[in-house]
Design a protein around this motif. Sequence first.
Motif, PDB file in Angstrom:
ATOM      1  N   LEU A   1       0.821  -1.217   0.000  1.00 30.48           N
ATOM      2  CA  LEU A   1       0.000   0.000   0.000  1.00 30.48           C
ATOM      3  C   LEU A   1       0.856   1.268   0.000  1.00 30.48           C
ATOM      4  O   LEU A   1       0.367   2.368   0.249  1.00 30.48           O
ATOM      5  CB  LEU A   1      -0.946  -0.017   1.211  1.00 30.48           C
ATOM      6  N   LYS A   2       2.130   1.103  -0.268  1.00 33.09           N
ATOM      7  CA  LYS A   2       3.094   2.220  -0.310  1.00 33.09           C
ATOM      8  C   LYS A   2       2.573   3.319  -1.245  1.00 33.09           C
ATOM      9  O   LYS A   2       2.015   3.015  -2.303  1.00 33.09           O
ATOM     10  CB  LYS A   2       4.429   1.676  -0.825  1.00 33.09           C
ATOM     11  N   ASN A   3       2.735   4.552  -0.822  1.00 38.39           N
ATOM     12  CA  ASN A   3       2.346   5.746  -1.605  1.00 38.39           C
ATOM     13  C   ASN A   3       0.838   5.951  -1.779  1.00 38.39           C
ATOM     14  O   ASN A   3       0.407   6.858  -2.473  1.00 38.39           O
ATOM     15  CB  ASN A   3       3.001   5.757  -3.009  1.00 38.39           C
ATOM     16  N   SER A   4       0.014   5.097  -1.146  1.00 40.71           N
ATOM     17  CA  SER A   4      -1.441   5.307  -1.292  1.00 40.71           C
ATOM     18  C   SER A   4      -1.905   6.439  -0.372  1.00 40.71           C
ATOM     19  O   SER A   4      -1.189   6.854   0.541  1.00 40.71           O
ATOM     20  CB  SER A   4      -2.194   4.013  -0.970  1.00 40.71           C
ATOM     21  N   LEU A   5      -3.130   6.885  -0.610  1.00 37.85           N
ATOM     22  CA  LEU A   5      -3.719   7.923   0.238  1.00 37.85           C
ATOM     23  C   LEU A   5      -4.035   7.323   1.614  1.00 37.85           C
ATOM     24  O   LEU A   5      -4.585   6.227   1.710  1.00 37.85           O
ATOM     25  CB  LEU A   5      -5.006   8.445  -0.418  1.00 37.85           C
ATOM     26  N   VAL A   6      -3.672   8.051   2.689  1.00 40.76           N
ATOM     27  CA  VAL A   6      -3.993   7.617   4.057  1.00 40.76           C
ATOM     28  C   VAL A   6      -4.987   8.610   4.650  1.00 40.76           C
ATOM     29  O   VAL A   6      -4.750   9.819   4.643  1.00 40.76           O
ATOM     30  CB  VAL A   6      -2.725   7.567   4.955  1.00 40.76           C
ATOM     31  N   ILE A   7      -6.110   8.089   5.147  1.00 41.78           N
ATOM     32  CA  ILE A   7      -7.128   8.940   5.788  1.00 41.78           C
ATOM     33  C   ILE A   7      -7.240   8.518   7.245  1.00 41.78           C
ATOM     34  O   ILE A   7      -7.406   7.342   7.546  1.00 41.78           O
ATOM     35  CB  ILE A   7      -8.492   8.784   5.082  1.00 41.78           C
ATOM     36  N   ASP A   8      -7.132   9.484   8.156  1.00 41.75           N
ATOM     37  CA  ASP A   8      -7.276   9.187   9.591  1.00 41.75           C
ATOM     38  C   ASP A   8      -8.554   9.850  10.100  1.00 41.75           C
ATOM     39  O   ASP A   8      -8.709  11.065  10.004  1.00 41.75           O
ATOM     40  CB  ASP A   8      -6.048   9.696  10.360  1.00 41.75           C
ATOM     41  N   ILE A   9      -9.469   9.029  10.611  1.00 40.09           N
ATOM     42  CA  ILE A   9     -10.744   9.533  11.132  1.00 40.09           C
ATOM     43  C   ILE A   9     -10.582   9.777  12.632  1.00 40.09           C
ATOM     44  O   ILE A   9     -10.178   8.889  13.369  1.00 40.09           O
ATOM     45  CB  ILE A   9     -11.869   8.509  10.870  1.00 40.09           C
ATOM     46  N   GLY A  10     -10.897  10.996  13.059  1.00 38.81           N
ATOM     47  CA  GLY A  10     -10.624  11.366  14.448  1.00 38.81           C
ATOM     48  C   GLY A  10      -9.139  11.632  14.577  1.00 38.81           C
ATOM     49  O   GLY A  10      -8.462  11.148  15.475  1.00 38.81           O
ATOM     50  N   SER A  11      -8.616  12.418  13.614  1.00 34.87           N
ATOM     51  CA  SER A  11      -7.154  12.569  13.452  1.00 34.87           C
ATOM     52  C   SER A  11      -6.519  13.465  14.502  1.00 34.87           C
ATOM     53  O   SER A  11      -5.295  13.566  14.579  1.00 34.87           O
ATOM     54  CB  SER A  11      -6.850  13.111  12.057  1.00 34.87           C
ATOM     55  N   ASN A  12      -7.347  14.168  15.306  1.00 40.03           N
ATOM     56  CA  ASN A  12      -6.831  14.993  16.390  1.00 40.03           C
ATOM     57  C   ASN A  12      -5.818  15.993  15.833  1.00 40.03           C
ATOM     58  O   ASN A  12      -6.081  16.641  14.832  1.00 40.03           O
ATOM     59  CB  ASN A  12      -6.278  14.093  17.504  1.00 40.03           C
ATOM     60  N   ASP A  13      -4.620  16.087  16.417  1.00 40.58           N
ATOM     61  CA  ASP A  13      -3.667  17.105  15.946  1.00 40.58           C
ATOM     62  C   ASP A  13      -2.778  16.592  14.807  1.00 40.58           C
ATOM     63  O   ASP A  13      -1.792  17.238  14.450  1.00 40.58           O
ATOM     64  CB  ASP A  13      -2.813  17.625  17.114  1.00 40.58           C
ATOM     65  N   GLY A  14      -3.112  15.404  14.256  1.00 38.43           N
ATOM     66  CA  GLY A  14      -2.358  14.895  13.103  1.00 38.43           C
ATOM     67  C   GLY A  14      -1.099  14.137  13.453  1.00 38.43           C
ATOM     68  O   GLY A  14      -0.266  13.849  12.583  1.00 38.43           O
ATOM     69  N   THR A  15      -0.945  13.762  14.742  1.00 36.24           N
ATOM     70  CA  THR A  15       0.289  13.078  15.175  1.00 36.24           C
ATOM     71  C   THR A  15       0.561  11.814  14.363  1.00 36.24           C
ATOM     72  O   THR A  15       1.677  11.604  13.887  1.00 36.24           O
ATOM     73  CB  THR A  15       0.206  12.726  16.687  1.00 36.24           C
ATOM     74  N   LEU A  16      -0.455  10.967  14.168  1.00 37.43           N
ATOM     75  CA  LEU A  16      -0.249   9.723  13.417  1.00 37.43           C
ATOM     76  C   LEU A  16       0.038  10.021  11.942  1.00 37.43           C
ATOM     77  O   LEU A  16       0.960   9.459  11.338  1.00 37.43           O
ATOM     78  CB  LEU A  16      -1.468   8.807  13.543  1.00 37.43           C
ATOM     79  N   LEU A  17      -0.752  10.917  11.351  1.00 38.86           N
ATOM     80  CA  LEU A  17      -0.599  11.205   9.917  1.00 38.86           C
ATOM     81  C   LEU A  17       0.769  11.764   9.572  1.00 38.86           C
ATOM     82  O   LEU A  17       1.299  11.534   8.488  1.00 38.86           O
ATOM     83  CB  LEU A  17      -1.698  12.174   9.458  1.00 38.86           C
ATOM     84  N   LYS A  18       1.354  12.498  10.510  1.00 39.02           N
ATOM     85  CA  LYS A  18       2.688  13.072  10.300  1.00 39.02           C
ATOM     86  C   LYS A  18       3.686  11.975   9.910  1.00 39.02           C
ATOM     87  O   LYS A  18       4.502  12.146   9.014  1.00 39.02           O
ATOM     88  CB  LYS A  18       3.114  13.764  11.606  1.00 39.02           C
ATOM     89  N   PHE A  19       3.587  10.796  10.573  1.00 46.15           N
ATOM     90  CA  PHE A  19       4.540   9.711  10.296  1.00 46.15           C
ATOM     91  C   PHE A  19       4.301   9.097   8.911  1.00 46.15           C
ATOM     92  O   PHE A  19       5.250   8.710   8.234  1.00 46.15           O
ATOM     93  CB  PHE A  19       4.480   8.641  11.395  1.00 46.15           C
ATOM     94  N   PHE A  20       3.037   9.035   8.484  1.00 47.83           N
ATOM     95  CA  PHE A  20       2.762   8.530   7.130  1.00 47.83           C
ATOM     96  C   PHE A  20       3.237   9.544   6.086  1.00 47.83           C
ATOM     97  O   PHE A  20       3.783   9.184   5.053  1.00 47.83           O
ATOM     98  CB  PHE A  20       1.262   8.254   6.953  1.00 47.83           C
ATOM     99  N   LYS A  21       3.028  10.826   6.386  1.00 47.06           N
ATOM    100  CA  LYS A  21       3.431  11.887   5.453  1.00 47.06           C
ATOM    101  C   LYS A  21       4.949  11.863   5.252  1.00 47.06           C
ATOM    102  O   LYS A  21       5.441  11.986   4.131  1.00 47.06           O
ATOM    103  CB  LYS A  21       2.972  13.250   5.996  1.00 47.06           C
ATOM    104  N   GLU A  22       5.680  11.667   6.358  1.00 48.22           N
ATOM    105  CA  GLU A  22       7.155  11.605   6.271  1.00 48.22           C
ATOM    106  C   GLU A  22       7.615  10.430   5.410  1.00 48.22           C
ATOM    107  O   GLU A  22       8.733  10.413   4.910  1.00 48.22           O
ATOM    108  CB  GLU A  22       7.764  11.485   7.677  1.00 48.22           C
TER     109      GLU A  22
END
Length: 414
Positions: free
Chosen positions: A103-124
Amino acid sequence: MSNQCKKRINCRLCGSKKITQCFKLESTPPANAFVKKEKISEVQELFPLEIYFCEDCFHVQLLDIVDPRVLFENYVYVSGTSPVFVKHFEDYADYILKNFSELKNSLVIDIGSNDGTLLKFFKENGHRVIGIDPAKEISSKANSQGIETINDFFNYECSNRIKEKYGKAGIITANNVFAHVDDLLDFVCGIKNLLSKDGIFVFEVSYLADVINDLLFDTIYHEHVSYHSVIPLVSFFERNGMTLIEANRIKSHGGSLRCIVKLREGKFRIRESVLECINLERELGLDKLNTYKDFFNRIQTKKIELQDLFKKLKSEGKIIVGFGAPAKATTFMYQFSINEEIIDCIIDDSPLKQGLFSPGMHIPVYSSEKISEKKPDYIIILAWNFAESIMKKQIEFKENGGHFIIPLPKLEVY
């Protein structure tokens, strides 16, 4: 019944009306309803905390539903303030990236993403990321820090808008959110609508097996309308065209479950962890009503034990303060009658809570600088799942002869 609270009449997972009350905790205000100084003379509304068991699919749940806008629009919990949670989310992203490298490079959606802490690691790691969160201030903070966040509640209608604008996602996450949603059917329809054919839906929830085993009753509050276990989830996803492929036990929140789900036709296989959890749940009797009645009796025994300790310390003139103002502290303090006569104040590291007063009981919340001013003899750690890191940081308090009380899972005094 208040217009801010409604009562459902059937099981959230299977729709059955064969639901029986297992026990009843003390009514509380919403667990994160901290108030400003000018509001402390106002009495906050208390809502029922009654736990029900579905006799058909064995799901454990609340039927009294507090309006989600009351609970989440001015939310004060931020993931990024806890180093333990930042590390947890880094490891979480790492696990997904390693085990589902397709699933490398796919779009990641976080529901209840709060301040984006988890998404930051996927973005990096090169993923496109989108967050969805109903808390206005926290969403705007995430946006300002470069994590695109939609300020909304997730449902099927919302999934259509996202799909039109961004396309389908290879990875959808929802952490400590799946337990918050009353209409799970609509929520899962939204997930299916957004998920690519071989994509995965990953969610973390407090695990009912740990709640029962370790007496973690304080994880029961109005935001958590469901107390999840694997047996009911397997059949729920099956009925909705999806398959639970992993159910991994993890340590966060005193014991959680990380579930990974695919579309029925998706390519990933079911892993051993699902059957392991099913066997454990049968062993613990999570499919039997009496297990929950026994659980409540254990809570009442713990209450007597803790009240005896407080009585003794107070008779000796000891000063006690609380440490940590997580949502669970509200249930804990109401159930065990811990009011301003027992603790002078609560210490919390979140700037969003400092200067506010605790839900309902209106005990002041301060930063840890207050410890040297108050000079307490004992600190009761209300955020007991972070006890180790809290005690490590409060070396000065300990060196000056201070003691810690850890109330759960076992009452311990250090």
